[in-house]
Design a protein around this motif. Sequence first.
Motif, PDB file in Angstrom:
ATOM      1  N   LEU A 253     -24.816  33.508 -24.588  1.00 51.48           N
ATOM      2  CA  LEU A 253     -25.414  34.073 -23.377  1.00 51.48           C
ATOM      3  C   LEU A 253     -24.386  34.159 -22.242  1.00 51.48           C
ATOM      4  O   LEU A 253     -23.752  33.164 -21.890  1.00 51.48           O
ATOM      5  CB  LEU A 253     -26.583  33.178 -22.950  1.00 51.48           C
ATOM      6  CG  LEU A 253     -27.590  33.778 -21.999  1.00 51.48           C
ATOM      7  CD1 LEU A 253     -28.399  34.867 -22.697  1.00 51.48           C
ATOM      8  CD2 LEU A 253     -28.532  32.685 -21.489  1.00 51.48           C
ATOM      9  N   HIS A 254     -24.234  35.357 -21.706  1.00 54.42           N
ATOM     10  CA  HIS A 254     -23.374  35.583 -20.534  1.00 54.42           C
ATOM     11  C   HIS A 254     -24.197  36.209 -19.430  1.00 54.42           C
ATOM     12  O   HIS A 254     -25.064  37.040 -19.706  1.00 54.42           O
ATOM     13  CB  HIS A 254     -22.234  36.570 -20.859  1.00 54.42           C
ATOM     14  CG  HIS A 254     -21.140  35.994 -21.694  1.00 54.42           C
ATOM     15  ND1 HIS A 254     -21.266  35.817 -23.058  1.00 54.42           N
ATOM     16  CD2 HIS A 254     -19.898  35.555 -21.366  1.00 54.42           C
ATOM     17  CE1 HIS A 254     -20.138  35.300 -23.529  1.00 54.42           C
ATOM     18  NE2 HIS A 254     -19.292  35.128 -22.528  1.00 54.42           N
TER      19      HIS A 254
ATOM     20  N   LEU B 226     -22.879  32.492 -16.017  1.00 50.20           N
ATOM     21  CA  LEU B 226     -23.081  31.842 -17.321  1.00 50.20           C
ATOM     22  C   LEU B 226     -22.093  32.427 -18.321  1.00 50.20           C
ATOM     23  O   LEU B 226     -21.937  33.646 -18.398  1.00 50.20           O
ATOM     24  CB  LEU B 226     -24.516  32.077 -17.830  1.00 50.20           C
ATOM     25  CG  LEU B 226     -25.652  31.675 -16.888  1.00 50.20           C
ATOM     26  CD1 LEU B 226     -27.002  32.057 -17.493  1.00 50.20           C
ATOM     27  CD2 LEU B 226     -25.624  30.181 -16.586  1.00 50.20           C
ATOM     28  N   GLN B 227     -21.412  31.549 -19.072  1.00 46.60           N
ATOM     29  CA  GLN B 227     -20.387  32.027 -19.988  1.00 46.60           C
ATOM     30  C   GLN B 227     -20.584  31.406 -21.364  1.00 46.60           C
ATOM     31  O   GLN B 227     -20.360  30.216 -21.545  1.00 46.60           O
ATOM     32  CB  GLN B 227     -19.002  31.663 -19.459  1.00 46.60           C
ATOM     33  CG  GLN B 227     -18.799  32.148 -18.027  1.00 46.60           C
ATOM     34  CD  GLN B 227     -17.349  32.161 -17.634  1.00 46.60           C
ATOM     35  OE1 GLN B 227     -16.541  32.829 -18.269  1.00 46.60           O
ATOM     36  NE2 GLN B 227     -17.006  31.435 -16.587  1.00 46.60           N
TER      37      GLN B 227
ATOM     38  N   PRO C  42     -29.850  39.064 -19.612  1.00 41.97           N
ATOM     39  CA  PRO C  42     -28.456  38.608 -19.663  1.00 41.97           C
ATOM     40  C   PRO C  42     -27.490  39.793 -19.651  1.00 41.97           C
ATOM     41  O   PRO C  42     -27.885  40.903 -20.002  1.00 41.97           O
ATOM     42  CB  PRO C  42     -28.375  37.859 -20.997  1.00 41.97           C
ATOM     43  CG  PRO C  42     -29.556  38.254 -21.791  1.00 41.97           C
ATOM     44  CD  PRO C  42     -30.580  38.818 -20.861  1.00 41.97           C
ATOM     45  N   SER C  43     -26.239  39.538 -19.244  1.00 42.50           N
ATOM     46  CA  SER C  43     -25.219  40.597 -19.321  1.00 42.50           C
ATOM     47  C   SER C  43     -24.880  40.855 -20.785  1.00 42.50           C
ATOM     48  O   SER C  43     -24.639  41.983 -21.188  1.00 42.50           O
ATOM     49  CB  SER C  43     -23.959  40.184 -18.554  1.00 42.50           C
ATOM     50  OG  SER C  43     -24.295  39.853 -17.236  1.00 42.50           O
TER      51      SER C  43
ATOM     52  N   ASP D 281     -20.987  26.698 -18.335  1.00 38.95           N
ATOM     53  CA  ASP D 281     -21.234  26.224 -19.691  1.00 38.95           C
ATOM     54  C   ASP D 281     -22.156  24.995 -19.679  1.00 38.95           C
ATOM     55  O   ASP D 281     -22.136  24.225 -18.714  1.00 38.95           O
ATOM     56  CB  ASP D 281     -19.878  25.857 -20.325  1.00 38.95           C
ATOM     57  CG  ASP D 281     -19.972  25.777 -21.829  1.00 38.95           C
ATOM     58  OD1 ASP D 281     -21.034  26.121 -22.386  1.00 38.95           O
ATOM     59  OD2 ASP D 281     -18.975  25.357 -22.448  1.00 38.95           O
ATOM     60  N   LEU D 282     -22.900  24.797 -20.736  1.00 42.17           N
ATOM     61  CA  LEU D 282     -23.744  23.598 -20.858  1.00 42.17           C
ATOM     62  C   LEU D 282     -22.986  22.523 -21.631  1.00 42.17           C
ATOM     63  O   LEU D 282     -22.505  22.767 -22.726  1.00 42.17           O
ATOM     64  CB  LEU D 282     -25.028  23.930 -21.629  1.00 42.17           C
ATOM     65  CG  LEU D 282     -26.188  24.537 -20.848  1.00 42.17           C
ATOM     66  CD1 LEU D 282     -27.337  24.839 -21.802  1.00 42.17           C
ATOM     67  CD2 LEU D 282     -26.668  23.659 -19.707  1.00 42.17           C
TER      68      LEU D 282
END
Length: 247
Positions: A26-27, A40-41, A76-77, A237-238
């Motif tokens: 997910l970005h 988000l990356q 998301p992108s 990042d998580l």
Amino acid sequence: MSNDLDKFKQEQGYKVQETVLSCHALHKHYSQGSTQINVLQNIDLKLSKGERLAIIGTSGSGKSTLLNMLGGLDQPSSGKVELLGNTFSDFNADKRARLRNAELGFVYQFHHLLPEFSAQENVAIPLLIAGKKFSYAQQCAADMLTLVGLKHRLQHKPSELSGGERQRVAIARSLICKPSCVLMDEPTGNLDRHTASTIQDLLLTLNQELETSFIIVTHDEHVAETMDRILLLEDGDLKKPTTQGQV
Ligand code: ADP
Ligand code: MG
């Protein structure tokens, strides 16, 4: 009601599985003039049935952005989000909204209750949107408000309730369609410690009774520590939190 929902799922051709919510690669970026903000990356996440996950992170780290993607409220992108094996981006807006209404609940820092409606009516609204009869929706709302300890406040309007009571109404509303997962963005962020603690106890009880999964974004370390898993959102990042005091 679960029979109705099962029938609804079958009719819609939705799949049902043990992983409730997941995202892959997910970005999300926002463009501001010529600059691109990468929020988000490459996030991967899997949430199991009944699991309670806390997401922590500094202000502006992208926690609300992530919840909005996971809830299908924003696109998301790149990458994908699956709710019970159904990829949001495969559905049109209408079908996405119906799946979200049936399977996801949302609770925010500020309750977002409709001021002119009673607690009971506020809680009944998602069932009315799902096409249930008014009398049935009102009965379910009364039952759910009883479960969150507000049997004596059914006819009160939000302005006639305390902050903790309003959050209980918001939680009852998020659970009324018996969703698989509730996404909560700082649900106790606006409450004093004692009230936050009763809400936290309530969430644990509801999690056990209803087998609902929770993702809770929180700054409250007491709330985070009662969850099954804690993840830190940092640099898009998580991660697993490593040092004490990050919670
Ligand atoms: P958090 O909930 O962790 O405080 P947010 O998800 O609200 O963080 O925001 C993450 C970052 O994305 C912030 O830097 C914020 O300014 C930016 N952002 C959020 N929404 C938008 C938007 N619609 N347009 C541009 N930037 C945004
Ligand atoms: Mg936020």
